[in-house]
Each structure stands twice: as C-alpha cells, then as structure tokens.
Design a protein around this motif. Structure first.
Motif, PDB file in Angstrom:
ATOM      1  N   ARG A   1       0.835  -1.205   0.000  1.00 23.49           N
ATOM      2  CA  ARG A   1       0.000   0.000   0.000  1.00 23.49           C
ATOM      3  C   ARG A   1       0.875   1.263   0.000  1.00 23.49           C
ATOM      4  NH1 ARG A   1      -4.942   2.117   1.910  1.00 23.49           N
ATOM      5  NH2 ARG A   1      -5.774   0.021   2.286  1.00 23.49           N
ATOM      6  N   THR A   2       1.930   1.260   0.826  1.00 16.65           N
ATOM      7  CA  THR A   2       2.814   2.421   0.897  1.00 16.65           C
ATOM      8  C   THR A   2       3.491   2.682  -0.443  1.00 16.65           C
ATOM      9  OG1 THR A   2       3.222   2.005   3.251  1.00 16.65           O
ATOM     10  CG2 THR A   2       4.804   3.402   2.086  1.00 16.65           C
ATOM     11  N   VAL A   3       3.941   1.622  -1.099  1.00 14.88           N
ATOM     12  CA  VAL A   3       4.606   1.782  -2.397  1.00 14.88           C
ATOM     13  C   VAL A   3       3.625   2.338  -3.428  1.00 14.88           C
ATOM     14  CG1 VAL A   3       5.743   0.563  -4.281  1.00 14.88           C
ATOM     15  CG2 VAL A   3       6.291  -0.034  -1.921  1.00 14.88           C
ATOM     16  N   ILE A   4       2.402   1.858  -3.429  1.00 17.37           N
ATOM     17  CA  ILE A   4       1.403   2.364  -4.377  1.00 17.37           C
ATOM     18  C   ILE A   4       1.122   3.840  -4.114  1.00 17.37           C
ATOM     19  CG2 ILE A   4      -1.004   2.188  -5.117  1.00 17.37           C
ATOM     20  CD1 ILE A   4      -0.858  -0.805  -4.614  1.00 17.37           C
ATOM     21  N   GLU A   5       0.939   4.190  -2.852  1.00 19.29           N
ATOM     22  CA  GLU A   5       0.632   5.586  -2.507  1.00 19.29           C
ATOM     23  C   GLU A   5       1.758   6.530  -2.908  1.00 19.29           C
ATOM     24  OE1 GLU A   5      -2.257   4.838   1.393  1.00 19.29           O
ATOM     25  OE2 GLU A   5      -0.111   5.280   1.659  1.00 19.29           O
ATOM     26  N   ASN A   6       3.016   6.057  -2.862  1.00 19.39           N
ATOM     27  CA  ASN A   6       4.163   6.905  -3.192  1.00 19.39           C
ATOM     28  C   ASN A   6       4.620   6.761  -4.635  1.00 19.39           C
ATOM     29  OD1 ASN A   6       4.263   7.830  -0.527  1.00 19.39           O
ATOM     30  ND2 ASN A   6       5.607   6.151   0.115  1.00 19.39           N
ATOM     31  N   ALA A   7       3.931   5.940  -5.416  1.00 16.21           N
ATOM     32  CA  ALA A   7       4.344   5.689  -6.802  1.00 16.21           C
ATOM     33  C   ALA A   7       4.210   6.959  -7.643  1.00 16.21           C
ATOM     34  CB  ALA A   7       3.510   4.563  -7.401  1.00 16.21           C
ATOM     35  N   GLU A   8       5.103   7.094  -8.626  1.00 14.82           N
ATOM     36  CA  GLU A   8       5.072   8.220  -9.549  1.00 14.82           C
ATOM     37  C   GLU A   8       5.200   7.705 -10.972  1.00 14.82           C
ATOM     38  OE1 GLU A   8       8.177  10.884  -8.500  1.00 14.82           O
ATOM     39  OE2 GLU A   8       7.235  11.528  -6.613  1.00 14.82           O
ATOM     40  N   THR A   9       4.702   8.480 -11.905  1.00 13.19           N
ATOM     41  CA  THR A   9       4.823   8.099 -13.309  1.00 13.19           C
ATOM     42  C   THR A   9       6.255   8.304 -13.783  1.00 13.19           C
ATOM     43  OG1 THR A   9       4.157  10.323 -14.000  1.00 13.19           O
ATOM     44  CG2 THR A   9       2.428   8.649 -13.838  1.00 13.19           C
ATOM     45  N   THR A  10       6.607   7.615 -14.869  1.00 14.04           N
ATOM     46  CA  THR A  10       7.909   7.775 -15.503  1.00 14.04           C
ATOM     47  C   THR A  10       7.722   8.489 -16.837  1.00 14.04           C
ATOM     48  OG1 THR A  10       7.815   5.695 -16.748  1.00 14.04           O
ATOM     49  CG2 THR A  10       8.592   5.586 -14.463  1.00 14.04           C
TER      50      THR A  10
END
Length: 698
Positions: free
Chosen positions: A154-163
C-alpha cells in the motif's frame, strides 16, 4: 475433515483411554466400620462422597479430552474440499497487481485514479491472501514479491510516480505470470491497472497467453475519448551556414483526437528565448507541419539548443520537442598536397584550389587552407573537411590523427594519383576491423601519357545528396569527362559506390566512419589522369561534396529517446580526464573519459538538453525526447485483451492435472492457513491449567 498426520489422531484416541483405565483400576471400595452413633457421620459422608465423585469425574473427562485434543493437534486437522473439484479454495488467493507508470498515465487525473483502483484491489484481499506489485513501464520495472504484509505494498502504491517511458504490458504480464507459476495451489489473479493504450499491446503474440490457471482483470482508468496533441518529429539540419537564407526547421504536429484543432500556437525557442510563433489547424487523427526560418536567429558561429512547443493540454510531456543545431560562418577545408610543383598548373591542387577559393556569391562560403604535411590533432579540430590529394605516405601517428578526426564528425576526401603507395593506405586505413578506407586498393590501370583509351563516368546515383543538383540533364553531364588512368578498387561491405565508370569500376565511394564520412575518388584531382577539371561539373561537384561532408556529417544528429545511453566521442588525449555532465534539471554528474577519450551516460530519465563540459573545450550538447508513440492514448477493448491473454475455448482454460504432490501441498497450505492445530493446543493448555487447579482442591 482431514488430517496431515492421521497416526497422531489414532494415538490421541488410544491415549485418551489411559486415564479411564487408571480411574477404573483405582476405584475406592467402601469398608464397614462400627460406630456407636453414626447418624451425623452418615449424613456428612454422603455429601462428601458425592462432591468428591463429581470432581474426579470432571478430572477424568479433562484428562481424556487433553490427550484426545493433543493427538488431534499433532495430527494437523483441516477442513477443505477436494482440490480436484474446488482448486480455487486452496487456502489463500495469490494476486499480482500491475500498475502502469508509463508517461501516458500523466494524462490529467489518470494516475491518481489508477492508484486508488490499485489500493481498492489490495483492500479486497483477505489478510491471509498473498499479494505482489509490479510498477511497469518500458526500460524500468519495480517488483515487490508475493507477501501477506499488505501495508508495505500500500505504501509503495501511494508513493508511486509516473515515468517518462513508454508502455510495456508484455514484460509486466509475463513477469506476473512467472511469479504465479511458483504457486501450485490457490486462486491466481492478475489485476492490470492502466489506460490499456493500443501501443502497449503491439508486441503480443499468440504464444504470449497466460498460464491456464491464471485469471486477469483489466482495470481501465483511461479516458474514453482522450484529447491530446503532440510534436512527433523535427526536421532540422545538424549544421547550417549563417549566410544561407533558406534553411528551415520543420516541426510535425499530430492531433490524437477525434475533433478538429484550430489556431493551435506553435512556438520556436532557440537558446532559451522565444524566436518565432505560428498557428496551425489540424484535422482529427492527422498531422500538419510548422516551418520556421532559422537564419533570423542563428547569428553566431556556435552550437545552439532549442525546442518547439505547443499549448498545454491534458498530457503535457509530449508538447515539447528538443533539438540542437550548429551554425557556421563558413566551411573550413584543409588540403594536404601530395605533389606540390613549382608550376602552378602542374601542381596537384591547382584546379582544386581555384574551385574552392573562387566561390562567388551563389556558393557556400569556404575557408580553404593547404599544407604538405598532416596537421596536428589540435589543428584538425578546427577543420570541417580534410582532403588528402595524392598523398604518398604518412606515419602511424598521423594515420591515427586522421581516424580520430573522422570518427569525431569530420569529413575526409581521399583522391588518388601517381604518388599513391597502396600498401601504405591498406596498412594504415585498411584491415578487416572497421577500416577507414571505403575500398580495397588493387592496382592503377590505364595510360595517361599516350591516352589511347579512356573511360567515362557512366553510372551516377542521382538520389545521393551530392548528385541531386545534377539530376536535371541541363545541370551538368559527368559523362563528358575522360578518365585515362584510375585505381581499380573493391568496395568494402559497409561502403557504397555512388559513381562508376563504364567498365563497372567505382569512380567515387562513400563510407560512414564513426560520426564522420569518407569519400574516395579513384582518379586524380588534377588533369594528370583525367580531364574532368576542365568541365563545367567539376566546380559544383567539389562544392556539393564539401557541403555534404561538412553539413551532413554522419547524416543526422543522434536521435536519443528517454532511457538511451548518450555517447560523447572525444580524442585519445582526453583519456582518463574528468568531465561534468549536466542533465535538464542542471544536476551535475562527474565522470571520467575512457581510454579512447569517449563517454557513455545512461541517466536519461527525463527529456531535455544534456551538456558535457570539459576543461579547455567547447560545450557538447545532446537532446533527449520522449517516444511519441506513447502519445496516442486510445485504449484497447478489455474483452478483446481477455481473449488475447486467457483464450476463448474450454481447452485454453483446462487446469493442469493435480498430482499427489500437488494434493499434499494443497492440504498443507489449507492446514497452515486455517491454523486449527494452534487452537487445539491452546485448548489443551487451558485444560491443563484447569485440571491442575481442580486437582489441588480434591
């Protein structure tokens, strides 16, 4: 109910009978005693006996139950259906969430919706279910393995950014399938959260289907009718002459929508200042060109950087396209005269000098110099084109300087003659490993003295830039020149003969060498072996050759895309020296040149202008652009994709045969996740405590 170790259940049942046997063997038998008055004793005895008997029975039952439950606990019981009839009930679900992070997900609001949908799929899993996460785009992928700790995912998804990379669904789906292949039992599910754009599915083949026991759900969060415009290409010469007034930069603008675009502003920026603006109209799903004249803005002789951009829309990253261009006051040509004579007309470069110096108003400005020796490496760096006119020989060091000059982008013209020692040329410029020469020199043929016979140029590639101006018959005829002597040659595998004599032997050969080009003229540049210098095509032919080498160089400026390695070509004297590379955000990276003086830089995650700075040298610029194939965000139908990956027939979905090993693994997985043994052991512990407490009160 089933047991992983049924023998323990039997042992527990047998063990449960032991307290009963001991109890029966140790029963108390009443004894008769004579008392004088027993009325009060009799009443007290009956009450104590009843209470005592009840406690002993309770202790007996607790001990029987403890042994029975202990046996059941070691037997590891579980409740489950047969895996052959209900394979999806194999304990836990195993889910892989694929979150698309390609640059099309930067479309307004799309990525935030995608993250919410991914978290919703994660929240839909039970705490015992295993989940994995793949953040996917072309050339970059982050994988979190299957685990039951969902908070980390969940934390990784919330902090994910586009490339800034393009879509690569194939790699992500194949990775997810490989992750799930390691699971023998349990439901296997892939959740693909993305805009499902068509360009992401072009590489899929019939053989790229998922494993038969893997299901996939497509979560399409893209716009139904996206509206996007992008600059998809720029056509600009790498080098322009300042005094040439017709040099244009042409930018292609594409409309990736179903509506007509009117009065779209297209802006040209050069050296970070706005140079020009124009408006264009574009039909739906169509392109148009915006042409800008460069001469107004390129007034200094230097390397220039710039970009063309359009107005902001829902997807901004593809609204700007970067470029570099080198402006020149004149073409700097240096000739090494291999046969200088006191008589001007007999000098090897007599006609060459007059053709290049006497340019006139119509030709390209040429700064011509001449020597009888090979210039130093520092001097060569100042020239655009080097001509070796009938040069007899040169040292190994001189040959290396010439190779370095061409490799770094210079143009080289080699003309032959009676001074040529073919063995020297083959030794220094030939060989099997990337030779500089575009041909193998064999032997000179013909008689330039008696001139009884001659050859003519009979075959010319009029599509080549050098000969395009001569494609009209009224613009010069190469067939009028007579060639009495020339070198027979054989073109190397990576070279091209762009003009040939009437006997088929090459007259002019071309080869790309590094970032530069080499032309080899198989006859002399003076009148000693031919009479071409006295014909009208000679002067424009030399001018077009020089312009082609100086202005075209290796054809095009490197067309770098986000993620590509930038290549900096230096010289050997720079080997081991430090350079500073600045990315578009002005962040500096210090690197060391390799033993050839070259550099490769791979940290190109962002589009823009990259610069290489080395002490004592001019700044080198490269541009990196996004791949505009990603700009078309039209989605593909999820039902069609399901058929592509899962299959449409029962045979496509037939599960694999369940072997005894798989059945056992299924049972172990179910037992582990149900945890009945743990509850039984806790019950045994509670009974043991209760039995101890009760026994002390008997």
């Amino acid at each position: 109910m089933g047991f992983l170790a049924g023998a323990f259940a039997i042992a527990g049942a047998v063990g449960a009978s032991i307290p009963l046997i001991i109890h029966l063997l140790n029963r108390e038998r009443a004894r008769r005693l004579v008392f004088s008055t027993i009325r009060f004793i009799q009443m007290s005895h009956q009450t104590n006996v009843q209470r005592h008997r009840l406690k002993r029975l309770l202790l007996l039952l607790m001990r029987i139950l403890m042994l029975l439950l202990l046996g059941f606990a070691f037997a590891r019981p579980f409740f489950a259906q047969d895996p052959a009839t209900a394979p999806e009930l194999g304990g836990v679900r195993n889910a892989v969430i694929i979150l698309d992070t390609s640059y099309s997900m930067q479309y307004e609001g799309v990525f935030e919706r995608a993250k919410k949908e991914a978290i919703n799929r994660l929240d839909g899993l039970d705490s015992a279910d295993a989940a994995a996460l793949i953040l996917s785009a072309d050339k970059v992928r982050q994988v979190l393995p299957l685990e039951t700790e969902h908070s980390h995912i969940r934390t990784v998804i919330e902090n994910a950014e586009t490339t800034n990379y393009t879509t690569d669904y194939l790699d992500a789906i194949q990775t997810a399938d490989e992750i799930l292949k390691g699971i023998s039992i349990g439901q296997k599910q892939i959740f693909l959260v993305g805009d499902l754009q068509k360009s992401g599915w072009e590489n899929f083949l019939e053989t790229d289907r998922l494993s038969p026991d893997v299901d996939i759900e497509f979560v399409n969060i893209g716009e139904e009718q996206p509206n996007n415009q992008a600059i998809t290409d720029i056509n600009v010469p790498p080098v322009v002459l300042i005094e040439q007034k017709d040099t244009e930069l042409v930018a292609r603008v594409h409309n990736f929508s179903t509506e007509r675009i009117e009065n779209l502003n297209v802006n040209l920026y050069i050296d970070e200042r706005k140079a020009d603006t124009m408006e264009v109209d574009i039909e739906p799903e169509d392109s148009t060109d915006a042409a800008f004249n460069l001469q107004v803005d390129l007034q200094s002789e230097s390397a220039h950087t710039g970009w063309v951009e359009i107005e902001d829309d829902a997807l901004e990253i593809d609204n700007r396209y970067y470029f570099t261009v080198q402006s020149m006051q004149s073409i700097k040509v240096h000739c090494v005269n291999g046969e200088r004579k006191s008589s001007d007309i007999d000098d090897e470069t007599f006609f060459l000098t007059r053709a290049l110096k006497d340019v006139g108003d119509e030709g390209a400005p040429i700064d011509y110099t001449e020597s009888v020796t090979i210039p130093s490496e520092a001097a060569l760096q100042r020239y655009d084109v080097l001509i070796l006119a009938n040069v007899k020989q040169f040292s190994t060091a001189e040959a290396e300087r010439i190779k370095t000059f061409v490799n770094s982008g210079g143009g080289l013209i080699i003309t032959l003659g009676d001074q040529i020692d073919s063995s020297v040329y083959q030794q220094h410029f030939g060989g099997a490993d990337n030779p500089l020469l575009p041909c193998t020199l064999m032997q000179a043929v013909g008689d330039p003295i008696g001139k009884p016979e001659f050859k003519v140029i009979a075959s010319v590639d009029y599509k080549h830039p050098i000969f395009v101006p001569f494609s009209n018959p009224n613009h010069g005829d190469f067939g009028k020149g007579r060639f009495y002597r020339y070198y027979q040659t054989a073109a190397t595998a990576d070279a091209t003969a762009i003009a040939s004599y009437d006997d088929g032997n090459p007259a002019l050969l071309e080869k790309v060498y590094g970032n530069g080009r080499v032309l080899c003229y198989t006859s002399s540049i003076d009148r000693e072996w031919n009479d071409l210098p006295i014909h009208g095509v000679f002067l424009p032919f030399l001018h077009e050759s020089v312009k082609y080498l100086a202005l075209k160089q290796a054809g095009k400026v490197p067309d770098y895309r986000v993620g590509d390695d930038l290549e900096y070509i230096g010289s050997r004297d720079g080997a081991g020296k430090e350079v500073a590379v600045f990315n578009p955000d002005k962040k500096e990276t210090r690197l060391t040149l390799n033993e050839q003086g070259n550099l490769y830089f791979g940290a190109t995650q962002n589009p823009g202008i990259y610069s290489v700075h080395r002490s004592g040298e001019t700044t080198h610029y490269d541009v990196v652009n996004v791949d505009t194939a990603e700009s078309d965000v039209t989605p593909r139908d999820p039902e069609e994709l399901t058929s592509l990956l899962v299959g449409s027939t029962e045979a496509d979905r037939t599960p694999t045969e369940i072997t005894p090993e798989v059945r056992q693994e299924y049972r172990e997985d179910v037992e582990k996740n149900q945890g009945i043994s743990m509850y039984l052991l806790l019950a045994v512990f509670a009974l043991a405590v209760g039995e101890m407490f009760l026994a002390n009160r008997v």
